[in-house]
Design an enzyme around this catalytic site. Structure first.
Site, PDB file in Angstrom:
ATOM      1  N   LYS B 190      32.051  44.098  26.536  1.00 20.91           N
ATOM      2  CA  LYS B 190      30.760  43.447  26.746  1.00 20.91           C
ATOM      3  C   LYS B 190      30.259  43.726  28.150  1.00 20.91           C
ATOM      4  CE  LYS B 190      29.568  39.345  28.189  1.00 20.91           C
ATOM      5  NZ  LYS B 190      28.366  39.593  29.007  1.00 20.91           N
ATOM      6  N   GLY B 242      34.920  40.175  37.407  1.00 21.63           N
ATOM      7  CA  GLY B 242      33.800  39.271  37.639  1.00 21.63           C
ATOM      8  C   GLY B 242      34.188  38.190  38.621  1.00 21.63           C
ATOM      9  N   SER B 243      33.573  37.046  38.478  1.00 24.49           N
ATOM     10  CA  SER B 243      33.783  35.990  39.465  1.00 24.49           C
ATOM     11  C   SER B 243      35.131  35.296  39.257  1.00 24.49           C
ATOM     12  CB  SER B 243      32.666  34.955  39.367  1.00 24.49           C
ATOM     13  OG  SER B 243      32.817  34.211  38.177  1.00 24.49           O
ATOM     14  N   THR B 244      35.656  34.740  40.334  1.00 23.05           N
ATOM     15  CA  THR B 244      36.914  34.004  40.264  1.00 23.05           C
ATOM     16  C   THR B 244      36.763  32.789  39.350  1.00 23.05           C
ATOM     17  OG1 THR B 244      37.656  34.774  42.414  1.00 23.05           O
ATOM     18  CG2 THR B 244      38.555  32.669  41.665  1.00 23.05           C
ATOM     19  N   GLU B 245      35.591  32.181  39.384  1.00 18.21           N
ATOM     20  CA  GLU B 245      35.323  31.015  38.556  1.00 18.21           C
ATOM     21  C   GLU B 245      35.493  31.343  37.065  1.00 18.21           C
ATOM     22  OE1 GLU B 245      31.318  29.934  39.265  1.00 18.21           O
ATOM     23  OE2 GLU B 245      31.323  28.342  37.780  1.00 18.21           O
ATOM     24  N   GLY B 247      37.011  33.989  35.893  1.00 14.59           N
ATOM     25  CA  GLY B 247      38.390  34.446  35.706  1.00 14.59           C
ATOM     26  C   GLY B 247      39.307  33.271  35.396  1.00 14.59           C
ATOM     27  N   GLU B 264      40.130  41.078  37.704  1.00  9.28           N
ATOM     28  CA  GLU B 264      39.714  41.622  39.000  1.00  9.28           C
ATOM     29  C   GLU B 264      38.535  40.761  39.423  1.00  9.28           C
ATOM     30  OE1 GLU B 264      37.895  42.889  41.678  1.00  9.28           O
ATOM     31  OE2 GLU B 264      37.253  44.697  40.621  1.00  9.28           O
ATOM     32  N   CYS B 298      32.534  43.315  44.979  1.00  9.20           N
ATOM     33  CA  CYS B 298      33.624  42.343  45.058  1.00  9.20           C
ATOM     34  C   CYS B 298      34.492  42.587  46.291  1.00  9.20           C
ATOM     35  CB  CYS B 298      34.462  42.377  43.791  1.00  9.20           C
ATOM     36  SG  CYS B 298      34.985  44.018  43.337  1.00  9.20           S
ATOM     37  N   GLU B 392      32.311  33.553  48.772  1.00 10.85           N
ATOM     38  CA  GLU B 392      31.705  34.857  48.514  1.00 10.85           C
ATOM     39  C   GLU B 392      30.206  34.678  48.322  1.00 10.85           C
ATOM     40  OE1 GLU B 392      33.022  36.669  44.829  1.00 10.85           O
ATOM     41  OE2 GLU B 392      32.980  38.638  45.768  1.00 10.85           O
TER      42      GLU B 392
END
Lengths: 328, 775
Positions: B190, B242-245, B247, B264, B298, B392
């Site tokens: 996606k 993508g974002s840590t959130e 993830g 990542e 990133c 970030e």
């Protein structure tokens, strides 16, 4: 830094107050570094970052012509050959093309010859405002007796050269003898009197970019009006990484002293596209002020031909041919 | 302006790249896209729009992936996978080669589409993104070709669900798709909702390049479509960038599902400038660090740390350079900084910067176009606690502070939850190469920034995620052991008999920080033999015992800096001392298990210790062949503090094998001994005590795994949790791991079946150190 219109020079352009030089500051010299890989990356990506098209390209190429030191430095130079070159300097591009561009009267920045040809050139350029530059000080190796090198400058100035391109003693750089380099440069500058002095570093023989950075600073401290890459006789001449190193030194010198020193890449620049790249590099790193012939010159002999073809193409829309343009 | 006017002004003029062909391609596709499933586009629905952020024009309408769409895509991928795997390495290599060639042949189309859709300058999509995409497919064509020869015993995972971000749409697709396909997996990918178009163009290319139907499936949509993919039962592996959130959400949502996972995530990467650096080059490096792709990177060097003595000089050089940046139409070939991907992101950047109250803000004095653009910005004088130094921003905003010494530079650099990348600028090789290994980051660039290559592993530590993309390491994330794993048997404690023992009472304690420790809670449990004889008593570890053990393990972090040779010697010494007491341990094991396998288990433990010792000075990094003049070193760095739930059925080997694997490479560990049979472990600390193992490197707890698993998994200062215990704990462990995104390893095999190398892989993270050079 204020600029004034030179009273002694016949140049039509505004010129900079000359760099008076300063005491040798070895701390400053030794602080200078140059990271080759980073500098090469910057140089390699510049072409992708800056693109100059259409009318802008034509104008920039015309600007490049105005900054060319049209040069002949061959053992078989004769007065006839030099007069032909001077004629080309007066009319670097076919009149109809210049007229179409609205740039009638465009000339090259100077004509650059050996000492013996100064008289011929001065005569041929009389009234044009185009200065004659002479290579000097035992060009290209710079290994003749020191007093003769100084005397050569004096003779050339006497013969009418208003710009002197000196060569430095590479061994002073290679041996880290910065005081000797400084003294030599200072003596050359003094011998030039009113003539502007361009210090040829012969960067292809200095081994490292750090040496290039340090030699640039020392020559500027000793009063160079211009720093120049090469004699055109080394195996490696002007390159973008070397140029970036030198013009960053110029910027640093300006920041530290308020004096603007000129830059002259020489040798190996033969394509219009390269000229645009050099101009973009000067503009981005030093600013528009360094896009004028009093602070920027190309040392080149074949560059002009390629620019002429590009300009004709710009005017007509058709690709041009060498034989449609007068040889120099 | 006339030519003669420009001759005086020497301005840069417009230099637009033509969008004609790319827009024509969109029109050819109907400007409407369905998903690409099973080799064909589905009927498009006009669910959402993809816009050009530079001018807000609609490029195409896209279809939002529903559960039915995702089911269809996963089904197609499942069906296609066995044949794709059977096609063999060479067969797959030919297809990947065709994709690489296809990317090159249509490079300008891809580049222009990318710039239209994302807003990044055409220079970047043309000179960086698309060439790296082609390189990635070439490199992995080679990996497919070499798989059978170089990766014997490895098999594909199956169907990979891949969710990628909007900042490098096509490049992230390549990073995900190429290794997956090379190893024989099929994918359902996606793209991000802002930037789907190059993925759809790639789908078109797949059809032309002979990718069999069902091998590559592209489903467009938003986050909820992504969740449908990552949580789908038919997916064997999830890869997310993508974002840590997000993830973290994925980590929790997939917990206990047995899916392989690589993440990542975000970063706040330090960019360290020492006083002896080439300052002008370091300034130029920042252009590539934080003004590359508008800072929406990133691994952007977004935290500038400058040595105090040169800070003012550096800032003034930097500000001048910022003023020279050209911000504008991304399709202009003379532009440095393009458009922010979407007005939503622009607002996020604005809110973060406007919310800052500290330091001094410098906004570049460059001409700013109208629209979705943000000016290059420098904020100096921030304290480490300032939100902008910690969070970030994902925009062209650089935050700066100073440091005094190399030690302090490392301290400030590592003062972050993230650990993706770092840059170090110094002309002194001693400084640079000393600092690089000490930075908490998966990638370190010395005198450079944002260098990428297919051969060089990329990925983070800490909350920047786990797993590597690129190089041989990247393939580990797309393969598994080919052998069908034998699942270990679960054992229960023996029934209680009559209390009372022989001689003096002996209560086994726990082992924390090199000392015996009583359980904090003051509770103990009796251990019985099969015959109902009481063998001894052990303490029951509670939360605080786990906390103390983790603290002790951290205090022993100097172990990471010891040499491989020293660690090998100590492991051999442990083996030697265990061997001296082999009979006693064999007897103990038999007593605990009620079986006769003790002697063999002791021998296997000694052999495992030898293997780990053998590897300790050999499982090293290597230089990778990247296309620069310089080195890219893929170094193996210890993961840190590893919590292990040891196998129940093997009282000694279950403890020794993961311990040896963990400490061989410099990690330290907290071992939860076999829950029903803990006494071999408590005997074993005497062996450790006599073998020069520094206190805290190995810590042993006894008690119920169910109690300890959650505490270890939730602990924000534990770097990894391995479980060889009750499979029912997997979900709890993986959910808890989301907190600091620690690595987890849940393995169903008996430890005796796990090769020592597997422990070493799990006990290390690859750090790629790029060292370009030039005299």
């Amino acid at each position: 830094m204020q600029t004034t219109t030179s009273e002694t020079s016949t140049l039509p352009q505004t010129v900079e107050v000359r760099n008076p030089g300063m005491a040798l500051d070895l701390d400053w010299v030794m602080r200078a570094t140059a990271n080759r890989s980073a500098i090469e990356r910057r140089a390699a990506t510049l072409g992708g970052r800056r693109s100059i098209k259409k009318d802008y390209q034509a104008a920039w190429l015309a600007r490049a012509i105005s900054c060319i030191d049209l040069t002949t430095l061959a053992g078989d130079d004769t007065p006839g050959r030099v007069r032909r070159l001077c004629a080309k300097a007066r009319q670097p591009v076919r009149a109809d093309i210049l007229e179409a561009l609205g740039l009638t009267g465009l000339t090259t920045g100077a004509v650059c010859v050996y000492h013996d040809m100064i008289g011929t050139a001065v005569e041929a350029l009389e009234g044009s405002g185009i200065p004659v530059a002479a290579v000097s000080t035992g060009f290209p190796a710079g290994l003749s007796p020191f007093h003769l090198r100084v005397a050569e400058i004096e003779e050339s100035v006497k013969a009418g050269a208003s710009e002197i391109d000196i060569v430095i003693s590479r061994r002073h750089v290679l041996m880290g003898n910065w005081q000797a380099l400084y003294d030599e440069m200072q003596a050359f500058r003094a011998a030039c009197g009113p003539a502007h002095v361009k210090a040829i570093l012969a960067t292809g023989e200095l081994g490292t970019l750090r040496n290039v950075a340090r030699a640039s600073l020392v020559c500027m401290m000793a009063g160079a009006d211009f720093i120049k890459t090469s004699t055109g006789k080394e195996s490696v001449n002007a390159t973008l990484p070397v140029s970036l190193t030198m013009i960053r030194a110029i910027r640093e010198f300006h920041d530290g002293t308020g004096h603007r020193v000129g830059y002259k890449p020489a040798g190996g620049i033969s394509k219009a596209k390269d000229a645009l790249l050099y101009l973009a590099l000067m503009k981005d790193e030093l600013g528009n002020r360094w896009l004028r012939p009093d602070l920027f010159r190309f040392g080149a002999s074949s560059l002009l031909g390629d620019i002429e073809r590009q300009l004709e193409h710009h005017v007509t829309g058709a690709y041009s041919a060498n034989h449609r343009h007068a040889i120099g | 302006m006339s030519v003669s006017e420009i001759f005086d002004s020497m301005d840069y003029g417009p230099a637009p790249e033509s969008a004609g062909d790319a827009l024509a391609w969109l029109v050819d596709q109907g400007s409407r896209f369905g998903h690409f499933i099973d080799g064909a586009f589905t009927d498009p629905r006009d669910d959402f729009e993809s816009r050009n952020p530079a001018n807000d024009e609609v490029l195409a309408t896209l279809t939002k992936g529903t559960a039915a769409d995702v089911d269809a895509a996963v089904a197609a991928a499942c069906k296609a996978q066995p044949r794709w795997e059977k096609l063999g390495g060479h067969g797959r290599a030919k297809v990947l080669y065709a994709l690489a060639r296809g990317i090159q042949k249509h490079s300008r189309l891809f580049a222009v589409l990318e710039t239209l859709d994302n807003g990044k300058p055409i220079r970047e999509s043309r000179d960086i993104d698309v060439p790296l995409v082609a390189r990635h497919f070439y490199y992995h064509a080679g990996m497919a070709q070499l798989m059978e020869e170089e990766l014997p015993g490895r098999a594909p995972l199956g169907v990979c669900g891949q969710v990628i971000p909007w900042n490098f749409p096509l490049l992230m697709l390549a990073w995900k798709v190429a290794p997956a396909l090379a190893m024989g997996n099929t994918v359902v990918l996606k793209p991000a909702e802002y930037t789907s178009i190059t993925a759809l163009c790639f789908a078109d290319l797949c059809a032309q390049a002979g990718v069999p139907r069902g091998v590559v499936n592209i489903v467009t949509g938003h986050g909820d479509t992504g969740a449908l993919i990552t949580e789908h039962d038919g997916i064997d592996k999830v890869a997310f960038t993508g974002s840590t959130e997000v993830g973290r959400i994925i980590r929790r949502a997939t917990a206990g599902q047995g899916k392989a996972l690589t993440l990542e995530l975000g970063g706040k990467s330090p960019y360290i400038v020492f006083e002896d650096a080439d300052l002008d080059s370091a300034v130029e490096g920042l252009v590539d660090a934080i003004w590359f792709n508008q800072g929406q990177v990133c691994c952007a060097g977004s935290r500038l740390l400058v040595q105090e003595g040169v800070a003012d000089d550096f800032y003034s050089r930097l500000k001048r350079r910022m003023d020279g940046l050209r911000v504008g139409d991304p399709l202009d070939k003379c532009i440095d900084v393009g458009a922010i991907v979407d007005p939503v992101q622009l607002q996020t950047i604005r809110d973060m910067v406007d919310g800052n109250t500290e330091g001094e803000t410098y906004v570049a004095a460059c001409d700013m176009p109208e629209g979705c653009f943000y000016p290059p910005t420098l904020i100096t004088g921030l304290s480490p606690a300032a939100p902008l130094m910690q969070d970030e921003i994902f925009g062209p905003v650089l935050c700066a502070t100073t440091f005094r010494t190399p030690y302090e530079a490392v301290q400030v650099a590592n003062n972050t939850r993230y650990g993706l990348a770092a840059s170090v600028w110094s002309e002194n090789i001693n400084t640079a190469l000393d600092i690089a290994p000490r930075l908490a980051a998966g990638v370190v660039w010395v005198n450079g920034t944002n260098m990428f290559d297919a051969a060089a592993p990329f990925g983070g530590v800490r909350e920047s995620g786990f797993g590597r993309e690129g190089g041989w390491e990247g393939l580990m994330a797309y393969t598994r052991d080919a052998a069908k794993p034998k699942t270990r048997a679960q054992v229960a404690p023996h029934k209680a008999g009559k209390a009372g023992g022989d001689g003096i009472d002996r209560t086994a304690k726990m082992y924390v920080g090199g000392k015996q420790a009583r359980p904090d809670g003051g509770y103990s449990r009796r251990v019985w033999s099969k015959q109902g004889k009481m063998l001894g008593e052990v303490g029951l570890a509670n939360r605080k015992d786990v906390r103390n053990a983790v603290e002790a393990a951290h205090k022993a972090s100097g172990w990471a800096k010891s040499t491989g040779h020293l660690r090998a010697q100590i492991l051999y010494y442990v083996a030697e001392n265990l061997s001296a007491r082999a009979d006693e341990f064999a007897h103990r094991i038999d007593g605990l298990t009620g079986k006769r396998g003790g002697k063999a288990e002791v021998e296997a433990s000694i052999s495992t210790l030898f293997s780990a010792a053998a590897w300790a000075d050999k499982f090293s990094g290597e230089a990778r062949d990247v296309p620069i003049r310089g080195l890219a070193l893929a170094l193996r760095e210890p993961t840190g503090v590893i919590g292990v739930l040891c196998e129940d059925a093997a009282p000694l080997l279950g403890l020794v094998a993961p311990m040896a694997g963990a400490i061989a490479m410099g990690s330290t560990c907290v071992l939860a001994a076999s829950d029903p049979f803990p006494l071999a472990a408590t005997d074993f600390y005497q062996v450790l005590d006599t073998s020069d193992v520094p206190g805290g490197v190995v810590n042993i707890l006894t008690g119920a795994h169910g109690d300890m698993a959650g505490t270890l998994a939730d602990h924000l200062d534990v770097d990894a949790v391995w479980s060889f215990s009750d499979p029912g704990l997997a979900k709890r462990i993986e959910e808890g791991a989301a907190g600091n995104l620690k690595r987890t390893w849940i393995d169903p095999r008996p430890v005796g079946d796990i090769p020592v190398r597997a422990y070493l892989e799990a006990a290390t993270d690859v750090k790629t150190v790029w060292v370009p050079y030039g005299a």
